[in-house]
Scaffold this motif. Structure first.
Motif, mmCIF file in Angstrom:
data_model
loop_
_atom_site.group_PDB
_atom_site.id
_atom_site.type_symbol
_atom_site.label_atom_id
_atom_site.label_comp_id
_atom_site.label_asym_id
_atom_site.label_seq_id
_atom_site.Cartn_x
_atom_site.Cartn_y
_atom_site.Cartn_z
ATOM 1 N N THR A 124 0.827 -1.213 0.000
ATOM 2 C CA THR A 124 0.000 0.000 0.000
ATOM 3 C C THR A 124 0.857 1.256 0.000
ATOM 4 O OG1 THR A 124 -1.724 -1.189 1.235
ATOM 5 C CG2 THR A 124 -1.834 1.221 1.229
ATOM 6 N N MET A 125 1.892 1.282 0.833
ATOM 7 C CA MET A 125 2.749 2.461 0.914
ATOM 8 C C MET A 125 3.499 2.690 -0.393
ATOM 9 S SD MET A 125 2.160 3.678 3.884
ATOM 10 C CE MET A 125 3.446 4.910 3.961
ATOM 11 N N ALA A 126 3.959 1.600 -1.020
ATOM 12 C CA ALA A 126 4.695 1.747 -2.280
ATOM 13 C C ALA A 126 3.790 2.278 -3.380
ATOM 14 C CB ALA A 126 5.301 0.404 -2.685
ATOM 15 N N ALA A 127 2.599 1.679 -3.527
ATOM 16 C CA ALA A 127 1.686 2.108 -4.590
ATOM 17 C C ALA A 127 1.181 3.530 -4.347
ATOM 18 C CB ALA A 127 0.513 1.133 -4.686
ATOM 19 N N ALA A 128 0.864 3.849 -3.095
ATOM 20 C CA ALA A 128 0.403 5.208 -2.788
ATOM 21 C C ALA A 128 1.516 6.222 -3.035
ATOM 22 C CB ALA A 128 -0.074 5.279 -1.342
ATOM 23 N N GLY A 129 2.746 5.854 -2.683
ATOM 24 C CA GLY A 129 3.867 6.748 -2.928
ATOM 25 C C GLY A 129 4.095 7.005 -4.401
ATOM 26 N N MET A 130 3.969 5.954 -5.224
ATOM 27 C CA MET A 130 4.132 6.142 -6.669
ATOM 28 C C MET A 130 2.986 6.980 -7.245
ATOM 29 S SD MET A 130 7.000 4.908 -7.234
ATOM 30 C CE MET A 130 6.939 5.307 -8.977
#
Length: 668
Positions: free
Chosen positions: A419-425
């Motif tokens: 979730t953090m990776a996708a939201a960050g991208m």
């Protein structure tokens, strides 16, 4: 002629380390410790593709007790949903490794786009994921071996009691392999990934041939030890049963663990790192998707059912049913199970690559202890490897090496990182004008929402089975990391404000040096000589009286030694509180604000464990107490007693040899 420095002898601990791990690697060799794409697929993808061995089984373990035989039908749409999540996450992580070519994965993405504090959520998620991965993978690998003993040994149960010792031994072996360095770990752990891929490919190919030629055999779903079948009804997709379907989906999410490993270890790739990592990630995801789908299809047709104690496993039953009971079939079963055990064991190696890299990045940001940034004897982050091993072993002991119990702790950390990776991208592309911007935002936003939903589903459906522990650990972990950072920031602020030397020049009129002695020996004499070389205004030698008889004896000896021109002074210490007496004397000496005091404390060093056990060291404690006083400096003068003992023995030996030669007289 200048004297040459005596050779420095390596300590016994260092010599043992060199023997076990090999000679040390120098920092210049770090650039050569990189992984090719094929090697990286074997090392970094092992965790991901090895989850094929238990992902389908964990779904059936939830569905079978509720829906009965209908579980094998419901298995397919649940598997399809998981593959859809796999597709979204693969597209998102392809984006991650293209933009962020340093190791760190979702942590680096979150830090760059949301700031360091929010990034600690991703840090805790990944650290927890790595720890649980080691425990799950090794426990599942041991289950594969036990399943082989059950099927080949026709119900042999003797190995069951060895499950925990075998698993612990494997974790220790993985630690040893990684402490030897990246290249050695890669060569040792890449081959099992390809052996397992070949094993599953062989299983699926023969299963397809048998399905087309005569049909697949069915497992005995009523066998002793199998999970009892539930009763499916017309409304089995409503109410509580729907809750169970969500639980099955959450359990099946364990099939996607390890997908982030390539992004976390992207710096281990050869240049160009982004392109090589993207290609390897795509290959890994395609292999994982085919294998997960294939194992679920076989379970759908063969009705391979989970067992209460986890053995034999679903994939082991599939191999046994498809290969048959002939000697050739038994050989195929043995190969599949050994390959499964190897890939699961080596899948636990992925955290040993990712955890130390991630911990080093977090420590560089001052949210973890700085010791985690240091490379060890073989250029690996040894402290991170050892920490991972210790916590993973503790988790195995607590859960009894049960895969079912460990899975309950698993996917929350994994999908929080997703979730953090996708939201960050999503945030990354939102701020930039670039080609295909809307498509990239849409893909990453869909991946973030989907992953967040999985986290919520898992937290709710698995809360009472152990997920509550992760829910509690997360905020505590984030708080602890932020607290560490706060401490580092305060220390840096206190130390970095250096005043101008001219403005802050001390206004000392006198400099006094006090030598604290407890006994008259070489260490005390060395300290006195050093004090005189400082050329202060006054040198005093002080002994604080704890034992009056010993003090009188010391004064007597001091007066008998020739060449000492500084008298020994006794300072009364009636309450035997030595540190308080020294602090009081130092405070009185510097009370006028114009007197500087240097205290010299001889420190006797003992190289052997017995020497350290027999002698206490009060010098460090005294220095910590005195360092708070203004105008007071404390210098600890080390004296190696062990070396002095060796020299004394050498002199005695030489004297005996000389005396022997004199007694023998000249030869005729």
């Amino acid at each position: 002629m200048a004297e040459t420095a005596p050779p420095v002898r390596d300590r016994l601990r260092y010599r043992i380390k060199c023997h076990l791990l090999g000679p040390p690697l120098v920092t210049e060799q770090l650039a050569h410790e990189k992984l090719s794409n094929s090697m990286a697929l074997g090392v970094l993808a092992s965790d991901c593709i090895s989850s094929t061995a238990y992902g389908t089984e964990e779904m059936l373990r939830i569905l079978v007790p509720v829906t009965g035989l209908a579980a094998f039908t419901l298995l397919m749409p649940v598997t399809g949903a998981i593959l859809l999540v796999l597709l979204l996450l693969t597209l998102s992580y392809r984006d991650v490794v293209s933009v962020y070519t340093r190791a760190g994965g979702s942590y680096v993405v979150a830090r760059e786009n949301f700031g360091p504090r929010i990034a600690q959520i991703a840090a805790v998620a990944l650290l927890v994921d790595y720890i649980v991965t080691v425990a799950v993978q090794t426990a599942a690998g041991t289950d594969a071996l036990i399943s082989l003993a059950h099927l080949v040994g026709h119900g042999y149960h003797g190995i069951d009691n060895l499950k925990l010792p075998i698993t612990v031994g494997v974790v220790v072996l993985l630690m040893y392999g990684n402490l030897r360095g990246i290249r050695e770990a890669g060569r040792a752990f890449a081959a099992p990934a390809y052996l397992f891929i070949l094993a599953v490919a062989l299983l699926l190919a023969i299963g397809l041939v048998r399905a087309l030629t005569g049909g697949l055999p069915h497992a005995d779903v009523h066998a002793q030890g199998a999970i009892p079948l539930g009763t499916s009804g017309n409304g089995w997709l409503y109410g509580t049963s729907l809750f169970m379907v969500l639980r099955a989906f959450a359990n099946g999410g364990s099939s996607l663990t390890g997908l982030e490993a390539i992004s976390n270890g992207v710096s281990a790739f050869r240049s160009p790192q982004g392109r090589n990592a993207r290609r390897t990630l795509t290959t890994m995801s395609a292999i994982l998707g085919v294998m997960v789908l294939g194992v679920s299809v076989l379970a759908h047709y063969t009705h391979a059912i989970p067992y209460t104690d986890g053995n034999p496993t679903v994939i082991a039953q599939e191999a046994h049913l498809i290969f048959g009971d002939s000697w050739l079939g038994t050989a195929g079963l043995v190969y599949v199970q050994l390959a499964t055990a190897l890939i699961l064991y080596t899948g636990a190696n992925t955290p040993f690559t990712g955890f130390p890299f991630l911990a080093s990045f977090v420590a560089e940001d001052r949210f973890l202890p700085r010791q985690l940034t240091r490379r060890g004897h073989r250029l690996a982050f040894s402290n991170g490897i050892i920490c991972l091993t210790v916590v993973s072993l503790a988790l195995l002991f607590v859960t009894g090496s049960s895969v079912d119990k460990l899975v309950a702790l698993y996917a929350i950390g994994v999908f929080t990182g997703f979730t953090m990776a996708a939201a960050g991208m999503t945030a990354h592309h939102w701020r930039r004008e670039e080609p295909h911007r809307r498509l990239k935002i849409g893909v990453n936003l869909a991946a973030a929402i989907t992953s967040a939903l999985v986290v919520v589903i898992f937290a709710i459906t698995k809360f009472t089975e152990g997920a509550w522990l992760v829910v509690v650990v997360f905020p505590l972990g984030v708080w602890a990391l932020i607290r560490i950072n706060h401490t580092y920031r305060l220390e840096a602020e206190a130390l970095e404000h250096v005043p101008a030397l001219a403005a802050d020049r001390p206004r000392w009129q006198r400099h006094r040096v006090y030598v604290l002695v407890d006994t008259l020996d070489l260490a005390a004499v060395k300290a006195l000589r050093y004090a005189q070389e400082l050329r202060p205004d006054e040198v005093r030698v002080l002994h604080f009286v704890i034992d009056e008889a010993r003090a009188r004896h010391l004064v007597s000896r001091w007066s008998q030694v020739s060449g000492i021109n500084v008298p020994l002074e006794l300072v009364d210490c009636p309450d035997r509180r030595l540190r308080h007496a020294v602090v009081g004397l130092a405070a009185r000496t510097t009370a006028d604000g114009t007197t500087a005091l240097t205290l010299l404390i001889p420190r006797r060093i003992y190289s052997t464990p017995l020497g350290r056990l027999l002698h206490r060291d009060t010098g460090e404690q005294m220095a910590k107490t005195l360092e708070q006083l203004p105008n007071v400096a404390v210098t600890i003068l080390p004296f190696d007693v062990t070396t002095a003992v060796r020299r004394l023995r050498a002199r005695e030996h030489a004297a005996r040899e000389a005396a022997g030669r004199e007694a023998a007289g000249p030869r005729t």
